[in-house]
Design a protein around this motif. Structure first.
Motif, PDB file in Angstrom:
ATOM      1  N   ARG A   1       0.864  -1.108  -0.038  1.00 11.40           N
ATOM      2  CA  ARG A   1       0.078  -0.061  -0.046  1.00 11.40           C
ATOM      3  C   ARG A   1       0.728   1.250  -0.041  1.00 11.40           C
ATOM      4  N   LEU A   2       2.261   1.198   0.435  1.00 10.03           N
ATOM      5  CA  LEU A   2       3.086   2.435   0.422  1.00 10.03           C
ATOM      6  C   LEU A   2       2.807   2.956  -0.974  1.00 10.03           C
ATOM      7  N   PRO A   3       2.496   4.375  -0.986  1.00 13.10           N
ATOM      8  CA  PRO A   3       2.475   4.942  -2.383  1.00 13.10           C
ATOM      9  C   PRO A   3       4.005   5.149  -2.881  1.00 13.10           C
ATOM     10  N   PHE A   4       4.960   5.619  -2.045  1.00 14.72           N
ATOM     11  CA  PHE A   4       6.292   5.687  -2.520  1.00 14.72           C
ATOM     12  C   PHE A   4       7.377   5.113  -1.454  1.00 14.72           C
ATOM     13  N   PRO A   5       8.406   4.761  -1.792  1.00 16.52           N
ATOM     14  CA  PRO A   5       9.387   4.083  -0.886  1.00 16.52           C
ATOM     15  C   PRO A   5       9.795   4.992   0.177  1.00 16.52           C
ATOM     16  N   LEU A   6       9.916   4.335   1.364  1.00 19.04           N
ATOM     17  CA  LEU A   6      10.230   5.212   2.501  1.00 19.04           C
ATOM     18  C   LEU A   6      11.737   5.656   2.405  1.00 19.04           C
ATOM     19  N   THR A   7      11.924   7.210   2.895  1.00 18.03           N
ATOM     20  CA  THR A   7      13.391   7.686   3.146  1.00 18.03           C
ATOM     21  C   THR A   7      14.081   6.800   4.238  1.00 18.03           C
ATOM     22  N   LYS A   8      15.291   6.991   4.044  1.00 21.26           N
ATOM     23  CA  LYS A   8      16.327   6.343   5.179  1.00 21.26           C
ATOM     24  C   LYS A   8      15.751   7.065   6.642  1.00 21.26           C
ATOM     25  N   ALA A   9      15.351   8.211   6.602  1.00 19.80           N
ATOM     26  CA  ALA A   9      14.971   8.879   7.859  1.00 19.80           C
ATOM     27  C   ALA A   9      13.815   8.321   8.386  1.00 19.80           C
ATOM     28  N   GLN A  10      12.908   8.056   7.570  1.00 21.08           N
ATOM     29  CA  GLN A  10      11.597   7.498   7.778  1.00 21.08           C
ATOM     30  C   GLN A  10      11.951   6.158   8.581  1.00 21.08           C
ATOM     31  N   LYS A  11      12.566   5.249   7.658  1.00 18.54           N
ATOM     32  CA  LYS A  11      13.208   3.811   8.093  1.00 18.54           C
ATOM     33  C   LYS A  11      13.435   4.068   9.534  1.00 18.54           C
ATOM     34  N   ARG A  12      14.568   4.922   9.847  1.00 22.04           N
ATOM     35  CA  ARG A  12      15.125   5.118  10.962  1.00 22.04           C
ATOM     36  C   ARG A  12      14.148   5.346  12.292  1.00 22.04           C
ATOM     37  N   VAL A  13      13.282   6.404  11.973  1.00 18.15           N
ATOM     38  CA  VAL A  13      12.167   6.597  12.996  1.00 18.15           C
ATOM     39  C   VAL A  13      11.318   5.463  13.052  1.00 18.15           C
ATOM     40  N   VAL A  14      10.671   4.521  12.247  1.00 19.36           N
ATOM     41  CA  VAL A  14       9.756   3.462  12.365  1.00 19.36           C
ATOM     42  C   VAL A  14      10.695   2.475  13.191  1.00 19.36           C
ATOM     43  N   ARG A  15      11.835   2.238  13.021  1.00 20.18           N
ATOM     44  CA  ARG A  15      12.659   1.244  13.551  1.00 20.18           C
ATOM     45  C   ARG A  15      12.889   1.617  15.169  1.00 20.18           C
ATOM     46  N   GLU A  16      13.155   3.042  15.411  1.00 21.50           N
ATOM     47  CA  GLU A  16      13.138   3.391  16.745  1.00 21.50           C
ATOM     48  C   GLU A  16      11.943   3.160  17.379  1.00 21.50           C
ATOM     49  N   ILE A  17      10.805   3.306  17.060  1.00 23.94           N
ATOM     50  CA  ILE A  17       9.499   3.264  17.640  1.00 23.94           C
ATOM     51  C   ILE A  17       9.343   1.690  17.900  1.00 23.94           C
ATOM     52  N   ARG A  18       9.476   0.804  16.762  1.00 24.62           N
ATOM     53  CA  ARG A  18       9.517  -0.532  17.105  1.00 24.62           C
ATOM     54  C   ARG A  18      10.259  -0.800  18.215  1.00 24.62           C
ATOM     55  N   ILE A  19      11.544  -0.520  18.381  1.00 19.18           N
ATOM     56  CA  ILE A  19      12.259  -0.771  19.467  1.00 19.18           C
ATOM     57  C   ILE A  19      11.704  -0.280  20.862  1.00 19.18           C
ATOM     58  N   ASP A  20      11.269   0.678  20.800  1.00 20.63           N
ATOM     59  CA  ASP A  20      10.841   1.458  21.968  1.00 20.63           C
ATOM     60  C   ASP A  20       9.277   0.764  22.264  1.00 20.63           C
ATOM     61  N   THR A  21       8.682   0.248  21.464  1.00 25.10           N
ATOM     62  CA  THR A  21       7.235  -0.288  21.960  1.00 25.10           C
ATOM     63  C   THR A  21       7.455  -1.726  22.278  1.00 25.10           C
ATOM     64  N   ASN A  22       8.836  -2.367  22.239  1.00 25.71           N
ATOM     65  CA  ASN A  22       8.641  -3.592  22.617  1.00 25.71           C
ATOM     66  C   ASN A  22       9.796  -3.918  23.943  1.00 25.71           C
ATOM     67  N   THR A  23       9.765  -2.760  24.632  1.00 28.53           N
ATOM     68  CA  THR A  23      10.694  -2.894  25.649  1.00 28.53           C
ATOM     69  C   THR A  23       9.864  -3.138  27.057  1.00 28.53           C
ATOM     70  N   GLY A  24       8.535  -2.977  27.129  1.00 23.73           N
ATOM     71  CA  GLY A  24       7.744  -3.343  28.040  1.00 23.73           C
ATOM     72  C   GLY A  24       7.588  -1.994  29.086  1.00 23.73           C
ATOM     73  N   ALA A  25       8.292  -0.825  28.581  1.00 28.23           N
ATOM     74  CA  ALA A  25       7.956   0.287  29.297  1.00 28.23           C
ATOM     75  C   ALA A  25       7.220   1.289  28.235  1.00 28.23           C
ATOM     76  N   GLN A  26       6.699   2.445  28.712  1.00 25.24           N
ATOM     77  CA  GLN A  26       5.869   3.208  27.941  1.00 25.24           C
ATOM     78  C   GLN A  26       6.844   4.324  27.064  1.00 25.24           C
ATOM     79  N   MET A  27       6.499   4.110  26.109  1.00 27.11           N
ATOM     80  CA  MET A  27       7.430   5.008  25.069  1.00 27.11           C
ATOM     81  C   MET A  27       6.572   6.503  24.987  1.00 27.11           C
ATOM     82  N   ASN A  28       7.674   7.632  25.081  1.00 23.37           N
ATOM     83  CA  ASN A  28       7.243   8.946  25.008  1.00 23.37           C
ATOM     84  C   ASN A  28       8.194   9.509  24.082  1.00 23.37           C
TER      85      ASN A  28
END
Length: 701
Positions: free
Chosen positions: A267-294
């Motif tokens: 469904r992605l209309p265009f490839p993610l930029t490197k910056a977008q990929k980096r931020v999605v990765r940071e969010i995935r790591i945060d949400t898998n720690t068992g602590a609340q992400m802010n």
């Protein structure tokens, strides 16, 4: 007197009393002797330097001169009566003028004697003079010439001056306070920090900020007090961040599921930029720690924050949770909803919109689906935080343009689940690094610092009023190509005080230049009813009108890829951040876009710097740095409500190095002593407990 301390109420200080105390509290928020000592001078008169008369000019704030009074006589009559002295040194002569205390001065001043005078030079008919100079007899037997110190100057107000609390009056109070409590001023930083950073003791700093002996001492004092102020801001922020991870458990998103993968792969209309990929990765790591992400995501206009937010919400849905996104306006919420709905397609997950315009019938359905858990994603405005809105299992919250929401509004979303949902805060207003570290030091920060492929940088040009016909011609060319144009005005109606082109007057000239039926114009401003505003917006979005005439109501929340020209009238009146936001309304399609900054012929130095910055760069972070330098942090969106920028001496635009030192020191302290149990750190605990008693240090494990 001997029992007085920093926490003693100000009314008990000699020379204050109930009435002066009352005005000090109301005007300056000075409640204790400690508050008084932390009321710092805003500048100093350098009485260590002397000027020669030939060096004097009107641009000097003040000057000190050693010379001889060679003549003294009265001039004028009645109300115009004045005392005029001729004052001479080895480079020339000047006039000294007094309009008050004429008879007393005549008796006390001696012609032929040497004096030291101080005051602001003025010039009239080529003659330099000083009105009401400070004057003292020069005694060459004394080791000290004149005052020989840096004299403090304090901000005062008319109300304070009525109680003799002008700069001299406040100076006297500071002197009285220091004489009494100086020996009892405690140190606030550990010895190892003073030693490492070469900082003078706090006691010495408080004395010398009010009565410095020279410029070198003053510089050392200012550095010490700035470091301390920024250090304790960072200590509180990073402690809060530590508390969040220790105290608040978070929902664990331990899988990347079908919905996320389907969206990413199909469904992605265009490839993610490197910056977008980096931020999605940071969010995935945060949400898998068992602590609340802010986490705060900063990204310039058009950098693709919304796609990152959607992928994060799909991550929540894949893990069995609901998600929501809160936007500050109906226009922006509706735009997000329409955009996300299109990206998701029909079957990926359920998504609905909740705003003030949602009908009662639709609301009931939304409330029911939320509580049953059949609604995956809810987009909305403040309507989301109403008590009636209950989720079955909210796990992820996105807040867009967060500076428009108060702390309490955000907290209401936390309480929508027993375990607080992960929080992703987004802003399209680039924030300088120093400001982000201070405003959002308790959040993890992600930056999307590149634009999607295929986006062409917007070309920005500056035109003066006398070049308007060229601008009209260019607009016609773009409209002929099938493009659309925004024209933004700072005012709706003419202001008597400001000679600005306003929306109504501008509309008249536009209708002559772009007449019906060949051209159609939409009009949008903040005072229109919401329905009318939406109707006009939609006409422009659908391409039924070629020109949108608006006030800054379009700054956030209009996405028209076909619009290629943004004309900003009286652009010198807008702040840099606002100009950048407005420019971001174009450049959303594949075609080259343009931003035209119109201004009057007379520009202030600051106005010229703003427009030059806009022409030279499209980088929002570079623009934000200049904005911070020009305006200071207090004026940048949302900082007033943050509660952390009530700084007495530090300046975020100038003190980046000290801020970095202070923050790194706090990080190092917490890495070695996470709960501040070490004896040498008790001084920090004591300081914070006095000022933030709600922090229960001993209960943190």
């Amino acid at each position: 007197m001997a029992d007085l301390s920093l926490i003693t109420p100000i009314e008990y200080l000699k020379g204050v009393g109930p009435q002066k105390a009352d005005v000090l509290k109301k005007e300056l928020q000075i409640f204790t002797i400690g508050d008084l000592l932390q009321y710092y001078p805003f500048r100093y008169i350098d009485r260590t330097k002397f000027h020669k008369i030939r060096q004097l000019h009107p641009d000097l704030i003040g000057a000190q001169v050693l010379g001889r009074l060679i003549q003294l006589q009265e001039a004028g009559e009645k109300k115009a009566k004045r005392l005029v002295g001729i004052f001479k040194d080895d480079t020339g002569s000047m006039e000294l003028v007094w309009f008050q205390s004429v008879q007393w001065l005549k008796k006390s001043l001696t012609v032929g004697s040497a004096y030291i005078i101080y005051g602001k030079p003025t010039e009239f008919n080529g003659q330099i003079s000083i009105t009401h100079p400070e004057i003292e007899l020069y005694n060459n037997q004394e080791k000290k010439i004149g005052n020989m110190t840096m004299q403090p100057v304090y901000y005062s107000t008319e109300k304070l001056k009525k109680f003799n609390l002008d700069t001299k009056g406040i100076q006297r109070l500071q002197q009285t306070a220091l004489e009494i409590v100086y020996k009892n001023i405690p140190e606030t930083l550990p010895d190892y920090l003073l030693s490492k950073h070469g900082l003078i003791p706090y006691q010495k700093a408080i004395l010398s900020i009010h009565f410095p002996q020279n410029v070198n001492e003053l510089n050392a004092v200012i550095r010490r007090l700035k470091f301390e102020e920024l250090f304790f801001i960072q200590l509180r922020l990073l402690r809060n961040k530590q508390l969040n991870t220790q105290k608040y458990k978070g929902h664990r998103f331990d899988k990347v599921g079908e919905k996320f993968n389907t969206f990413f792969n199909s469904r992605l209309p265009f490839p993610l930029t490197k910056a977008q990929k980096r931020v999605v990765r940071e969010i995935r790591i945060d949400t898998n720690t068992g602590a609340q992400m802010n986490r705060l995501v900063q990204g310039d206009v058009g950098s693709g924050k919304t796609v990152v937010a959607l992928m994060s919400m799909l991550l929540a849905v894949d893990n069995g949770y609901q998600a929501c996104m809160m936007a500050p306006t109906e226009i922006l919420a509706t735009q997000h909803y329409n955009g996300l709905k299109e990206l998701l397609g029909k079957n990926l997950c359920t998504i609905k919109l909740l705003t003030g315009s949602t009908t009662t019938k639709e609301r009931r359905i939304i409330h029911q689906e939320l509580e049953e858990g059949t609604l995956d994603i809810l987009i909305g405005t403040h309507a989301l935080i109403e008590d009636k809105v209950k989720f079955k299992n909210i796990g992820f919250v996105v807040i867009d343009e967060q500076h428009r929401f108060g702390v309490e509004q955000r907290a209401k979303l936390w309480r929508k689940n027993t375990i607080p949902p992960h929080m992703l805060v987004m802003t399209a207003t680039p924030i300088p690094r120093t400001l982000a570290m201070t405003l959002y030091g308790d959040l993890d920060i992600s930056i999307i610092d590149e634009l999607p492929a295929g986006r062409k940088p917007i070309k920005t040009v500056h035109f003066f009023e006398n070049q308007r016909l060229r601008v009209f011609g260019f607009m016609r060319e773009e409209i002929t190509k099938g493009r659309q144009v925004y024209i933004v005005y700072p005012l709706i109606k003419e202001s008597e005080k400001m000679d600005l082109l306003n929306l109504e007057a501008g509309l008249e000239s536009l209708q002559k230049e772009f007449p019906l039926p060949n051209y159609k114009i939409s009009i949008v401003h903040g005072k229109m009813p919401v329905k009318d505003k939406d109707f006009e917006m939609q006409r422009f979005v659908k391409g039924e009108t070629q020109i949108m005439v608006a006030t800054t109501v379009i700054e956030v929340g209009v996405n028209v890829p076909n619009a290629s020209v943004m004309v900003i009238e009286n652009s010198e009146r807008f702040g840099l951040s606002q100009l950048h936001q407005l420019r971001g309304r174009v450049g959303r399609g594949a075609e080259q876009s343009f931003c035209i900054l119109m201004s009057g012929n007379k520009l202030s130095k600051e106005g010229r710097r703003r427009l030059e910055t806009m022409v030279q760069t499209n980088d929002g972070f570079e623009i934000a740095e200049v904005d911070l330098e020009l305006r200071g942090p207090g004026d940048i969106s949302g900082t007033q409500q943050s509660g952390v920028l009530d700084m007495k001496i530090a300046d975020l635009a100038k003190d980046q190095q000290i801020l970095a030192e202070a923050r790194n020191s706090v990080i190092e302290i917490f890495s070695q002593d996470p709960t501040l149990q070490a004896p040498e750190n008790q001084i920090l605990v004591n300081y914070l407990n006095q000022r933030s008693p709600a922090i229960l240090w001993d209960k943190i494990s």
